[in-house]
Write a protein that holds these residues in place. Structure first.
Motif, PDB file in Angstrom:
ATOM      1  N   ARG A   1     -12.242  10.683  -2.877  1.00 25.67           N
ATOM      2  CA  ARG A   1     -12.440  11.595  -4.006  1.00 25.67           C
ATOM      3  C   ARG A   1     -11.302  11.492  -5.027  1.00 25.67           C
ATOM      4  NH1 ARG A   1     -14.168  15.022   0.234  1.00 25.67           N
ATOM      5  NH2 ARG A   1     -12.113  15.977   0.312  1.00 25.67           N
ATOM      6  N   ALA A   2     -10.093  11.225  -4.573  1.00 25.28           N
ATOM      7  CA  ALA A   2      -8.932  11.145  -5.461  1.00 25.28           C
ATOM      8  C   ALA A   2      -8.754   9.762  -6.083  1.00 25.28           C
ATOM      9  CB  ALA A   2      -7.668  11.529  -4.689  1.00 25.28           C
ATOM     10  N   GLY A   3      -9.557   8.788  -5.682  1.00 27.48           N
ATOM     11  CA  GLY A   3      -9.501   7.462  -6.287  1.00 27.48           C
ATOM     12  C   GLY A   3      -8.457   6.517  -5.714  1.00 27.48           C
ATOM     13  N   TYR A   4      -7.905   6.836  -4.566  1.00 22.47           N
ATOM     14  CA  TYR A   4      -6.871   5.982  -3.983  1.00 22.47           C
ATOM     15  C   TYR A   4      -7.409   4.624  -3.535  1.00 22.47           C
ATOM     16  CZ  TYR A   4      -3.477   9.737  -3.980  1.00 22.47           C
ATOM     17  OH  TYR A   4      -2.619  10.725  -4.384  1.00 22.47           O
ATOM     18  N   TRP A   5      -8.630   4.556  -3.046  1.00 24.39           N
ATOM     19  CA  TRP A   5      -9.152   3.297  -2.500  1.00 24.39           C
ATOM     20  C   TRP A   5      -9.240   2.211  -3.561  1.00 24.39           C
ATOM     21  CZ3 TRP A   5      -8.371   2.782   2.267  1.00 24.39           C
ATOM     22  CH2 TRP A   5      -8.440   3.867   3.125  1.00 24.39           C
ATOM     23  N   GLY A   6      -9.651   2.535  -4.757  1.00 21.69           N
ATOM     24  CA  GLY A   6      -9.701   1.544  -5.826  1.00 21.69           C
ATOM     25  C   GLY A   6      -8.322   0.991  -6.133  1.00 21.69           C
ATOM     26  N   ARG A   7      -7.321   1.883  -6.173  1.00 24.05           N
ATOM     27  CA  ARG A   7      -5.949   1.444  -6.440  1.00 24.05           C
ATOM     28  C   ARG A   7      -5.412   0.573  -5.304  1.00 24.05           C
ATOM     29  NH1 ARG A   7      -5.881   6.782  -8.699  1.00 24.05           N
ATOM     30  NH2 ARG A   7      -4.996   7.741  -6.847  1.00 24.05           N
ATOM     31  N   ILE A   8      -5.745   0.935  -4.071  1.00 20.15           N
ATOM     32  CA  ILE A   8      -5.286   0.158  -2.916  1.00 20.15           C
ATOM     33  C   ILE A   8      -5.892  -1.240  -2.946  1.00 20.15           C
ATOM     34  CG2 ILE A   8      -5.486  -0.051  -0.399  1.00 20.15           C
ATOM     35  CD1 ILE A   8      -5.156   3.037  -0.296  1.00 20.15           C
ATOM     36  N   LEU A   9      -7.199  -1.332  -3.150  1.00 20.82           N
ATOM     37  CA  LEU A   9      -7.852  -2.642  -3.165  1.00 20.82           C
ATOM     38  C   LEU A   9      -7.352  -3.511  -4.311  1.00 20.82           C
ATOM     39  CD1 LEU A   9     -11.490  -1.632  -2.209  1.00 20.82           C
ATOM     40  CD2 LEU A   9      -9.800  -2.782  -0.786  1.00 20.82           C
ATOM     41  N   LYS A  10      -7.124  -2.904  -5.463  1.00 18.33           N
ATOM     42  CA  LYS A  10      -6.618  -3.665  -6.600  1.00 18.33           C
ATOM     43  C   LYS A  10      -5.210  -4.188  -6.317  1.00 18.33           C
ATOM     44  CE  LYS A  10      -5.827  -3.439 -11.557  1.00 18.33           C
ATOM     45  NZ  LYS A  10      -5.913  -2.629 -12.758  1.00 18.33           N
ATOM     46  N   ALA A  11      -4.355  -3.359  -5.735  1.00 12.60           N
ATOM     47  CA  ALA A  11      -2.982  -3.766  -5.436  1.00 12.60           C
ATOM     48  C   ALA A  11      -2.943  -4.889  -4.405  1.00 12.60           C
ATOM     49  CB  ALA A  11      -2.168  -2.570  -4.944  1.00 12.60           C
TER      50      ALA A  11
ATOM     51  N   ILE B   1       0.818  -1.223   0.000  1.00 18.43           N
ATOM     52  CA  ILE B   1       0.000   0.000   0.000  1.00 18.43           C
ATOM     53  C   ILE B   1       0.849   1.271   0.000  1.00 18.43           C
ATOM     54  CG2 ILE B   1      -1.627   1.354   1.382  1.00 18.43           C
ATOM     55  CD1 ILE B   1      -2.864  -1.308   2.259  1.00 18.43           C
ATOM     56  N   GLN B   2       1.922   1.294   0.762  1.00 22.48           N
ATOM     57  CA  GLN B   2       2.698   2.519   0.965  1.00 22.48           C
ATOM     58  C   GLN B   2       3.105   3.228  -0.325  1.00 22.48           C
ATOM     59  OE1 GLN B   2       6.351   2.052   3.125  1.00 22.48           O
ATOM     60  NE2 GLN B   2       6.388   4.214   3.723  1.00 22.48           N
ATOM     61  N   PRO B   3       3.589   2.520  -1.361  1.00 18.49           N
ATOM     62  CA  PRO B   3       3.984   3.236  -2.587  1.00 18.49           C
ATOM     63  C   PRO B   3       2.821   3.890  -3.330  1.00 18.49           C
ATOM     64  CG  PRO B   3       4.907   1.012  -2.555  1.00 18.49           C
ATOM     65  CD  PRO B   3       3.951   1.114  -1.421  1.00 18.49           C
ATOM     66  N   LEU B   4       1.579   3.494  -3.023  1.00 17.60           N
ATOM     67  CA  LEU B   4       0.417   4.029  -3.725  1.00 17.60           C
ATOM     68  C   LEU B   4      -0.105   5.324  -3.111  1.00 17.60           C
ATOM     69  CD1 LEU B   4      -1.524   0.668  -4.087  1.00 17.60           C
ATOM     70  CD2 LEU B   4      -0.091   1.784  -5.800  1.00 17.60           C
ATOM     71  N   LEU B   5       0.344   5.659  -1.925  1.00 18.00           N
ATOM     72  CA  LEU B   5      -0.188   6.809  -1.199  1.00 18.00           C
ATOM     73  C   LEU B   5       0.474   8.105  -1.647  1.00 18.00           C
ATOM     74  CD1 LEU B   5      -0.374   5.223   2.348  1.00 18.00           C
ATOM     75  CD2 LEU B   5      -2.170   5.374   0.612  1.00 18.00           C
ATOM     76  N   PRO B   6      -0.237   9.223  -1.482  1.00 16.69           N
ATOM     77  CA  PRO B   6       0.332  10.518  -1.882  1.00 16.69           C
ATOM     78  C   PRO B   6       1.544  10.860  -1.022  1.00 16.69           C
ATOM     79  CG  PRO B   6      -1.735  10.829  -0.699  1.00 16.69           C
ATOM     80  CD  PRO B   6      -1.577   9.355  -0.916  1.00 16.69           C
ATOM     81  N   THR B   7       2.493  11.546  -1.613  1.00 21.78           N
ATOM     82  CA  THR B   7       3.718  11.899  -0.887  1.00 21.78           C
ATOM     83  C   THR B   7       3.902  13.403  -0.741  1.00 21.78           C
ATOM     84  OG1 THR B   7       4.951  11.792  -2.956  1.00 21.78           O
ATOM     85  CG2 THR B   7       4.930   9.809  -1.602  1.00 21.78           C
TER      86      THR B   7
END
Length: 121
Positions: free
Chosen positions: A69-79, A14-20
């Motif tokens: 709103r930024a779409g992070y949850w879809g990317r997290i679940l997919k990863a 998950i960590q690499p997918l989060l905003p920095t």
């Protein structure tokens, strides 16, 4: 680490997918906040009841909404699903209590096409 907190493996996915990008006040620890969000989603408790070990509940709810709103949850679940070779399954067991008099009441239905036609006239 609490019983359902992120494992080191899950966090590494998950960590690499989060905003920095950090602006203004230094960010609260993402892993701690994520565990708080997951605690709230798992228990169904109000946001204000998130245990203090996860940080302020306002941080959890704000980050949850911002990432939604930024779409992070879809990317997290997919990863996570890819990391577990698709062996992750989620079952939603939501239930909603209905007032005793509303449970068997006649449904008030109307013809939406007729309603639109009347509104246009």
């Amino acid at each position: 680490m609490a019983r359902f907190d992120l494992t080191d493996f899950e966090w590494s996915v998950i960590q690499p997918l989060l905003p920095t990008k950090v602006r203004g006040v230094p960010r609260a620890d993402d892993r701690k906040v994520l565990n708080g969000i997951f605690w709230r989603l798992r228990t169904g408790a109000p946001w204000a009841d998130i245990p203090a070990r996860y940080g302020p509940h306002t941080t959890c709810v704000n980050r949850f909404n911002r990432w939604r709103r930024a779409g992070y949850w879809g990317r997290i679940l997919k990863a996570i699903s890819v990391a577990y070779d698709g062996d992750v399954q989620i079952i939603d067991s939501s239930s909603i209590r209905v007032h005793q008099h509303a449970a068997n009441d006649q449904k008030k239905t109307s013809d939406p096409v007729a309603w639109v036609a009347r509104a246009a006239a």
